[in-house]
Design an enzyme around this catalytic site. Structure first.
Site, PDB file in Angstrom:
ATOM      1  N   ASP A 162       0.881  -1.160   0.000  1.00 28.20           N
ATOM      2  CA  ASP A 162       0.000   0.000   0.000  1.00 28.20           C
ATOM      3  C   ASP A 162       0.928   1.223   0.000  1.00 28.20           C
ATOM      4  OD1 ASP A 162      -2.097   1.773   0.062  1.00 28.20           O
ATOM      5  OD2 ASP A 162      -3.195   0.726   1.634  1.00 28.20           O
TER       6      ASP A 162
HETATM    7  C1  BGC Z   1      -5.026   3.279   0.069  1.00 28.73           C
HETATM    8  C2  BGC Z   1      -5.109   2.342  -1.110  1.00 28.73           C
HETATM    9  C3  BGC Z   1      -4.912   3.100  -2.405  1.00 28.73           C
HETATM   10  C4  BGC Z   1      -3.573   3.833  -2.333  1.00 28.73           C
HETATM   11  C5  BGC Z   1      -3.250   4.641  -3.587  1.00 28.73           C
HETATM   12  C6  BGC Z   1      -3.771   4.132   0.022  1.00 28.73           C
HETATM   13  O1  BGC Z   1      -3.814   5.099   1.005  1.00 28.73           O
HETATM   14  O2  BGC Z   1      -5.065   2.560   1.266  1.00 28.73           O
HETATM   15  O3  BGC Z   1      -6.340   1.677  -1.116  1.00 28.73           O
HETATM   16  O4  BGC Z   1      -4.959   2.244  -3.495  1.00 28.73           O
HETATM   17  O5  BGC Z   1      -3.593   4.725  -1.235  1.00 28.73           O
HETATM   18  O6  BGC Z   1      -4.108   5.709  -3.720  1.00 28.73           O
END
Ligand code: BGC
Length: 734
Positions: A259
């Site tokens: 993530d």
């Molecule tokens: C989220 C993800 C997301 C990523 C990119 C993160 O903060 O938890 O679900 O895909 O950001 O935007």
């Protein structure tokens, strides 16, 4: 026991072998081996971290393009600067806002999830993207969970079936998915450092099962490691989750990406199974190359990561740069899918005196509430959708009722002012807010007086339900309860339409409303779908994907006092991204003490009455269930019954099969969802419905053997239209 256990093993083995042959990720192995042989360490490491905010590098020398990622999960996110979250302000990136996860889940339909994935993929392709960062599919453990609206369900089977549909729908369009967030990211508070203490059984049966299904049944090509820790280890370096379970046990062949900002070490992450650090290169850039040179990370580990990336790269045909972004992202074909999902997701919770659908006699309608005119594509923290258009509830109703009834709109309330990060509200902000609220209330009461019906359109919004933090309460915000009470004093015919992605406390709403409708964050076509349901063009057919507790304290983690955690205050992961100082020092534990008794499993087993049970949802027609038969075959249980539509319009019903194991030797919920089916039944028609339940769905995790078992003995089969009322019951012996 032995025989069925062996049968199960055989099923897994043959399943694995055929998945191997058809897995699109495994069609270029020899070629990939040759490529890797010719690569330098620098070239390899260059692929293992973010190149831009939403891409990772290919191999330039060989003309192998980068992998382009797209948030996901409920619409393709707008284009941003390469190294920041700042939007580029294009026009062509206006996308379709698909109903969010809980709305999709309320359809209880794998076919609709398939179309959803397909629609997302079509738009991702138009934007030149290779992998959608979705479906988001963590279990909705807490009614207050910040991302409940994005996630699917509190039940692993429902979540898994829908994730499989979404994955197949997308990947059949040659667009990879990325299942997120692996694993146990079931709270947003402290998600950047919280550690999940969870039993092996709950981990396997509840939290991992949806991921397992999407990997095994749909060959998902990507998985995103969650921010949190499980059993004391960061998910992004969790050998047990990533190497042992995901890869070795489930046979996952794709890529694991972190993530955003969720990587915490070089050697740990590399050995622990992470393939790509996103979006930067703090740990898996130069430091990784150095670790290989020093011998801390073997070259084979790097090679296997490069192989995973190339598998995805070869399976997904890149969109040439000059072809991408030549058309607007949102297209009529995908908008139609958004409508279909929305129209089948709306849940009718109450319909006293058959106030709905709106009859011909209804000539004067008061529409009251801020959510009647509010768009929900964007808002709060995290991924949203810059939509091409979004039909609000008021617009949908105005269009549907043009020339038939007069609509009088009053806003009624407005969201309270909120201080932005690090800022304070001006001193008189709240006093002025209260003044405006008093005026809005007065106007609303005036509009309600004399109307044939009041459609109160309230609920939450995307600021209230947001990534990065959980709600502190499920009470309706912005004094909506008081407003409803005031309206009820002048007009008893209230239908409360709740626009929200998660449960709210309905005790007060229930008292003053004859009708209650749940209409979700329902996307680009949400207003049209709502109007079609309210006016009776279609019968409502959504079913709750989670339990509505009577009050928050009844829900398992709250009842047990294990949430909210006392240890630390809030703090989103983004805070840590901005300032990494002290990152490792922040610690908190989330105790998953309720074990497998998540959601309805808890309420049913502990005899706690919910406000509305999991799986609940009314229709404009009465459905009658009769003639149940249940047969045990070699690998399945076949459940057959008659479903009669005793009303005067065509309608759809989601029939559900729950199974209880009263003589079990292990702890069990009273019953669990094991199968379901959506059927369309014409007025007056009786349909024979068969639900075939794979024996595998009856497995439980044996914590002593660390393996799946299927117990012999009595199985009680419950059939009906929700998880708390079963018109049909049968018993079989396994
Ligand atoms: C989220 C993800 C997301 C990523 C990119 C993160 O903060 O938890 O679900 O895909 O950001 O935007």
């Amino acid at each position: 026991m032995k025989k069925s256990f062996l049968m199960l093993a055989a099923f897994f083995l043959t399943g694995a072998a055929s998945a191997q042959q058809t897995n699109p990720l495994l069609q270029h192995e020899a070629e990939i081996t040759e490529i890797i042989k010719g690569m330098t360490l620098e070239e390899k490491v260059n692929m293992l971290h973010g190149k831009n905010m939403f891409s990772s590098a290919g191999i330039e020398r060989l003309g192998i393009p980068d992998i382009e990622y797209a948030d996901g999960p409920f619409g393709i996110r707008e284009e941003m600067e390469p190294h920041s979250w700042k939007p580029l302000g294009w026009d062509t990136d206006r996308a379709t806002f698909f109903p969010t996860g809980s709305a999709l889940a309320a359809t209880w339909c794998p076919g609709i999830a398939y179309e959803y994935g397909k629609g997302m993929a079509i738009e991702a392709k138009l934007r030149g993207k290779d992998m959608i960062l979705g479906p988001a599919m963590n279990i909705q453990r807490l009614p207050t969970g910040g991302r409940t609206y994005e996630y699917l369900s509190e039940d692993p089977l429902l979540s898994g079936v829908l994730a499989v549909g979404y994955t197949k729908g997308s990947q059949d369009q040659n667009e990879a998915v990325c299942l997120k967030h692996y694993a146990v990211n079931s709270q947003e508070n402290m998600r950047g450092f919280v550690n999940a203490n969870i039993s092996e059984r709950a981990l396997r049966e509840i939290y991992l099962t949806p991921f397992e299904m999407a990997v095994k049944q749909a060959n998902a090509m990507g998985v995103m490691a969650a921010y949190n820790k499980v059993w004391g280890k960061w998910c992004s370096e969790n050998d047990m989750l990533q190497n042992r379970i995901l890869r070795n046990e489930w046979g996952f062949k794709g890529i694991i990406i972190s993530d955003w900002g969720g990587t915490h070490s070089t050697v740990g992450a590399a050995i622990g199974g992470l393939d790509v650090e996103m979006p930067g290169h703090d740990y898996m850039g130069q430091a990784l190359a150095d670790s290989v040179r020093s011998g801390a990370v073997p070259m084979e580990v790097i090679d296997s990561k490069v192989r995973n990336l190339l598998r995805v790269r070869f399976a997904i045909k890149p969109v040439p740069k000059d072809v991408a972004n030549t058309k607007v992202t949102s297209q009529p074909e995908t908008q139609a899918i958004a409508y279909k999902v929305a129209s089948k997701s709306i849940v009718l919770l109450k319909n006293e005196g058959s106030l709905l659908p709106l009859g011909k006699k209804v000539k004067k309608i008061a529409v009251i509430g801020d959510n009647a005119t509010r768009t929900m594509g964007l808002g709060g923290v995290g991924a949203g959708v810059k939509t091409l258009y979004e039909v609000t509830p008021l617009e949908g109703l105005q269009k549907a009722l043009k020339g038939k009834a007069k609509i009088n709109y009053a806003r009624g309330y407005e969201p309270a002012p909120r201080a932005r990060w690090g800022q304070k509200l001006p001193e008189n902000a709240m006093a002025e807010y209260e003044k405006r609220m008093a005026t809005l209330k007065k106007e609303a009461v005036k509009a309600a007086k004399g109307a044939d019906i009041v459609l109160f359109i309230g609920g939450n919004n995307r600021e209230v339900e947001t990534e990065g933090s959980d709600r502190t309460t499920i009470q309706l915000p912005f004094q909506q309860e008081e407003l409803l009470k005031a309206i009820a004093e002048v007009n008893p015919n209230i239908v409360a339409v709740m626009v929200a992605g998660a449960p709210v406390d309905l005790r007060e709403v229930q008292k003053v409303s004859k009708g209650i409708v749940y209409s979700w964050f329902n996307g680009t076509e949400g207003g049209n779908a709502l109007a079609d349901v309210l006016t009776g063009k279609i019968s409502p057919s959504g079913k709750l994907p989670f339990t509505f507790p009577m009050k928050l304290e009844d829900s398992p983690a709250y009842a047990l006092g294990v949430y909210p955690q006392k240890e630390q205050g809030g703090g989103d992961v983004f805070v840590n991204l901005v300032n990494r100082d002290g990152f490792q020092e922040r610690k908190a534990d989330a105790d998953y003490t309720e074990g497998i008794l998540v959601g309805y499993r808890w309420y049913a087993t502990k005899n706690v009455k919910p406000m509305y049970p999991f799986g609940y949802g009314l229709s404009y027609v009465p459905f009658k269930y009769t003639n149940l038969s249940a047969k045990v075959a070699e690998n399945t249980i076949e459940v057959t019954f008659d479903l009669a539509n005793e009303g005067s319009m065509v309608a759809e019903e989601v029939s559900q099969v729950y199974i209880g194991r009263p003589d079990s030797k292990v702890e069990r919920p009273k019953y669990e969802l094991k199968g379901f089916k959506r059927s369309s039944v014409k007025a007056g028609e009786t349909k024979k419905v068969t639900i075939s339940i794979p024996m595998e769905n009856l497995r439980h995790w044996n914590e002593f053997q660390h393996a799946w078992n299927i117990e012999k003995g009595k199985a009680v089969i419950y059939v009906g239209g929700c998880s708390a009322d079963f018109p049909l019951k049968a018993e079989v012996t396994l």
